[in-house]
Design a protein around this motif. Structure first.
Motif, PDB file in Angstrom:
ATOM      1  N   GLY A 154      46.828  44.626  38.684  1.00  0.00           N
ATOM      2  CA  GLY A 154      48.009  44.429  39.528  1.00  0.00           C
ATOM      3  C   GLY A 154      48.723  43.134  39.171  1.00  0.00           C
ATOM      4  N   GLU A 155      50.038  43.181  39.179  1.00  0.00           N
ATOM      5  CA  GLU A 155      50.873  41.989  38.973  1.00  0.00           C
ATOM      6  C   GLU A 155      50.843  41.434  37.561  1.00  0.00           C
ATOM      7  OE1 GLU A 155      50.049  39.860  42.817  1.00  0.00           O
ATOM      8  OE2 GLU A 155      51.487  38.430  41.964  1.00  0.00           O
ATOM      9  N   GLU A 158      46.833  33.851  34.525  1.00  0.00           N
ATOM     10  CA  GLU A 158      46.157  34.041  35.821  1.00  0.00           C
ATOM     11  C   GLU A 158      44.651  33.816  35.761  1.00  0.00           C
ATOM     12  OE1 GLU A 158      47.682  37.739  37.393  1.00  0.00           O
ATOM     13  OE2 GLU A 158      49.676  36.866  37.664  1.00  0.00           O
ATOM     14  N   TYR A 159      44.202  33.032  34.764  1.00  0.00           N
ATOM     15  CA  TYR A 159      42.761  32.803  34.595  1.00  0.00           C
ATOM     16  C   TYR A 159      42.144  32.015  35.753  1.00  0.00           C
ATOM     17  CZ  TYR A 159      44.377  28.216  33.123  1.00  0.00           C
ATOM     18  OH  TYR A 159      44.997  26.990  33.098  1.00  0.00           O
ATOM     19  N   ASP A 160      42.997  31.348  36.549  1.00  0.00           N
ATOM     20  CA  ASP A 160      42.449  30.559  37.670  1.00  0.00           C
ATOM     21  C   ASP A 160      42.816  31.176  39.028  1.00  0.00           C
ATOM     22  OD1 ASP A 160      45.148  30.069  37.677  1.00  0.00           O
ATOM     23  OD2 ASP A 160      44.961  27.902  37.984  1.00  0.00           O
ATOM     24  N   GLN A 161      43.328  32.419  39.008  1.00  0.00           N
ATOM     25  CA  GLN A 161      43.744  33.048  40.263  1.00  0.00           C
ATOM     26  C   GLN A 161      42.800  34.178  40.661  1.00  0.00           C
ATOM     27  OE1 GLN A 161      48.167  32.691  38.696  1.00  0.00           O
ATOM     28  NE2 GLN A 161      48.077  34.021  40.479  1.00  0.00           N
ATOM     29  N   MET A 162      42.779  34.429  41.960  1.00  0.00           N
ATOM     30  CA  MET A 162      41.929  35.500  42.479  1.00  0.00           C
ATOM     31  C   MET A 162      42.777  36.754  42.712  1.00  0.00           C
ATOM     32  SD  MET A 162      39.024  34.219  42.555  1.00  0.00           S
ATOM     33  CE  MET A 162      38.483  32.593  42.145  1.00  0.00           C
ATOM     34  N   ARG A 182      37.704  37.041  46.194  1.00  0.00           N
ATOM     35  CA  ARG A 182      36.518  36.404  45.601  1.00  0.00           C
ATOM     36  C   ARG A 182      36.369  36.787  44.129  1.00  0.00           C
ATOM     37  NH1 ARG A 182      31.286  37.452  48.527  1.00  0.00           N
ATOM     38  NH2 ARG A 182      32.066  39.562  48.804  1.00  0.00           N
ATOM     39  N   VAL A 183      37.330  37.536  43.614  1.00  0.00           N
ATOM     40  CA  VAL A 183      37.225  37.974  42.215  1.00  0.00           C
ATOM     41  C   VAL A 183      38.346  37.377  41.372  1.00  0.00           C
ATOM     42  CG1 VAL A 183      37.270  39.974  40.671  1.00  0.00           C
ATOM     43  CG2 VAL A 183      36.061  40.124  42.851  1.00  0.00           C
ATOM     44  N   ASN A 184      37.939  36.736  40.288  1.00  0.00           N
ATOM     45  CA  ASN A 184      38.893  36.129  39.364  1.00  0.00           C
ATOM     46  C   ASN A 184      39.704  37.213  38.643  1.00  0.00           C
ATOM     47  OD1 ASN A 184      39.483  35.321  36.408  1.00  0.00           O
ATOM     48  ND2 ASN A 184      39.149  33.348  37.417  1.00  0.00           N
ATOM     49  N   ARG A 185      41.016  37.001  38.575  1.00  0.00           N
ATOM     50  CA  ARG A 185      41.895  38.034  37.988  1.00  0.00           C
ATOM     51  C   ARG A 185      41.579  38.307  36.513  1.00  0.00           C
ATOM     52  NH1 ARG A 185      47.906  38.133  40.542  1.00  0.00           N
ATOM     53  NH2 ARG A 185      47.324  37.643  42.673  1.00  0.00           N
ATOM     54  N   MET A 186      41.221  37.254  35.787  1.00  0.00           N
ATOM     55  CA  MET A 186      40.919  37.451  34.358  1.00  0.00           C
ATOM     56  C   MET A 186      39.617  38.234  34.193  1.00  0.00           C
ATOM     57  SD  MET A 186      42.094  36.955  31.348  1.00  0.00           S
ATOM     58  CE  MET A 186      43.258  35.621  31.186  1.00  0.00           C
ATOM     59  N   HIS A 187      38.628  37.948  35.045  1.00  0.00           N
ATOM     60  CA  HIS A 187      37.370  38.707  34.964  1.00  0.00           C
ATOM     61  C   HIS A 187      37.625  40.186  35.211  1.00  0.00           C
ATOM     62  CE1 HIS A 187      34.910  34.844  36.008  1.00  0.00           C
ATOM     63  NE2 HIS A 187      35.387  34.852  34.780  1.00  0.00           N
TER      64      HIS A 187
END
Ligand SMILES: Nc1nc2c(ncn2[C@@H]2O[C@H](COP(=O)(O)OP(=O)(O)OP(=O)(O)O)[C@@H](O)[C@H]2O)c(=O)[nH]1
Ligand SMILES: [Mg+2]
Length: 431
Positions: A48-49, A307-311, A317-322
């Motif tokens: 998303g996004e 977005e590596y530092d965004q949820m 609780r989940v990192n967008r990059m993960h």
């Protein structure tokens, strides 16, 4: 002499009629095979996004003559609601993060502006018929709803997942169909006391320009959910406050309407029919993806590198990059795409440089060995990371993109559509 007897045809002879019929069918089959060979299906995928619909908007600008007045009016209404919602979010989040705000000092001019903004119910000021209908607005307001946030918290797994496999669901998600209580507006404890949109736009711009606390809070926007284009909205707030304002192309590219379901856009390019499928990327939307996985010529995965530092919006609780890594890995190696080439857009490159300065990559990806705050090293790191997930050894073409920038996207999109046409012709033996 005229025609000889042996070539004369009896047009009512059933044998002749059958032959004629068969040859017509053969001709139609050949034509339809030819048409299929000249048809490509491009599927936009990503979390998303990440920017999928923005890429599609650029394609519409290039190949479909741009946006209709109706779309311009729809975006104008949606962006107005997001402009107000984003400023309300900044005020509320500043308090949560303990950031002092000038506008909290009673008696100051900013104090009055803040009160106006918090009391304002942007959605009530919107004409639903111009803004996608009542159900669209109900669904839309969820993102600012305290109830919606509480529900997402309850549903949180804290784990990244791909989420498209297994479930087949075409109807709207539970979240969409739910009755909405716009909790954010209730936080001010006041009702809308009749301010004009122009007054609210002025208040937003004053708070944005003159309250350092609002700016400080904005710099920390990776800690909460804020529209990616909020700064742009604040600067242009006075325009969206006009009732009949029609958004410019740039406004529409910066504007955000979450995709629900799968949209289809067709255009013709050099005799090739392009069908572009744009799928909603949030978790609840991914359950619908499998419906369009058949006969895909090429998959375009859009990754928001900034977005590596965004949820995630869906699970804070989940990192967008993960999540994007899990998603790419599962798609790229899926049996559905065993013979499908992939294109990977490292998108939102424009936001990455600034982000790196504020938020060191190593804090989120400890194995990053490149130079600190280095744009090139960071892009190489993510490119390598994503390519290493390709166990299927399929061709993956990588581009660095800023999907909101029409000039640079023209080059990228022309390159990829040319490449797809060439490959498709080769594959179907027409070259
Ligand atoms: N600055 C900047 N903003 C971008 C870029 N690409 C997309 N955006 C913005 O990011 C937001 C989300 O973009 P969308 O295209 O709606 O994302 P999406 O992947 O379609 O999202 P879903 O429909 O929820 O799956 C919009 O406000 C876009 O303007 C980019 O390269 N740079
Ligand atoms: Mg979308």
């Amino acid at each position: 002499m005229g025609c000889n007897a042996s070539s004369s045809i009896n047009e009512s002879d059933p044998e002749y009629l059958e032959k004629l019929q068969n040859s017509k069918v053969e001709q139609m089959l050949m034509q339809s095979q030819q048409t299929e060979k000249n048809q490509v299906k491009l599927l936009l995928l990503g979390a998303g996004e990440s920017g999928k619909s923005t890429v599609l908007k650029q394609m519409k600008l290039l190949h479909k003559g741009g946006f209709t007045s109706q779309e311009r009016l729809l975006y104008s209404n949606v962006i107005w609601a997001d402009t107000v919602g984003s400023m309300q979010t900044l005020i509320i989040q500043a308090r949560k993060l303990g950031i002092p705000l000038k506008c909290d000092l009673p008696g100051s001019e900013l104090y009055q502006f803040k009160k106006k903004v918090l009391a304002y119910k942007a959605l009530d000021s919107i004409d639903a018929s111009k803004a996608g209908g009542v159900s669209f607005l109900k669904n839309y307001v969820l993102k600012y709803s305290e109830n919606g946030a509480a529900k997402r918290k309850m549903m949180s797994t804290g784990k990244a997942n791909a989420g498209w496999e297994g479930t087949v669901e075409m109807e709207g998600s539970q979240e969409e169909s739910e009755e909405v209580i716009p909790g954010l507006y209730e936080l001010s404890g006041r009702s809308d006391i009749g301010f004009s949109k122009a007054q609210i736009a002025e208040a937003i711009q004053k708070l944005w320009q003159n309250d350092d606390g609002i700016q400080t809070c904005f710099q920390k926007n990776h800690l909460f959910q804020l529209e990616g284009s909020a700064a742009y909205y604040f600067e242009h707030a006075h325009l969206y406050a006009q009732d009949e304002y029609l958004c410019t192309d740039e406004d529409i590219l910066k504007g955000r309407i979450k995709t629900t379901g799968i949209t289809e856009t067709n255009f013709l390019l050099n005799d090739t029919k392009f069908k572009i499928l744009d799928a909603g990327g949030q978790r609840s939307e991914r359950k619908k993806w499998i419906h369009c996985f058949q006969d895909i010529t090429c998959a375009l995965f859009v990754l928001a590198v900034s977005e590596y530092d965004q949820m995630l919006f869906e699970d804070e609780r989940v990192n967008r990059m993960h999540e994007a890594i899990m998603l790419f890995e599962s798609l790229c190696n899926s049996k559905w795409f065993a013979n499908t080439p992939f294109i990977l857009f490292l998108n939102k490159v424009d936001l990455l440089e600034d982000k790196l300065r504020r938020s060191p990559l190593r804090k989120y990806f400890p194995d990053y060995k490149g130079k600190t705050n280095d744009l090139e090293d960071t892009l190489q790191y993510f490119e390598k990371l994503f390519l290493s997930l390709n166990r299927a050894n399929k061709p993956i073409y990588v581009h660095r993109t800023c999907a909101t920038d029409t000039e640079s996207m023209k080059f990228v999109l022309t390159a990829i559509t040319d490449m797809i046409i060439q490959q498709n012709l080769k594959k179907s033996g027409l070259m």
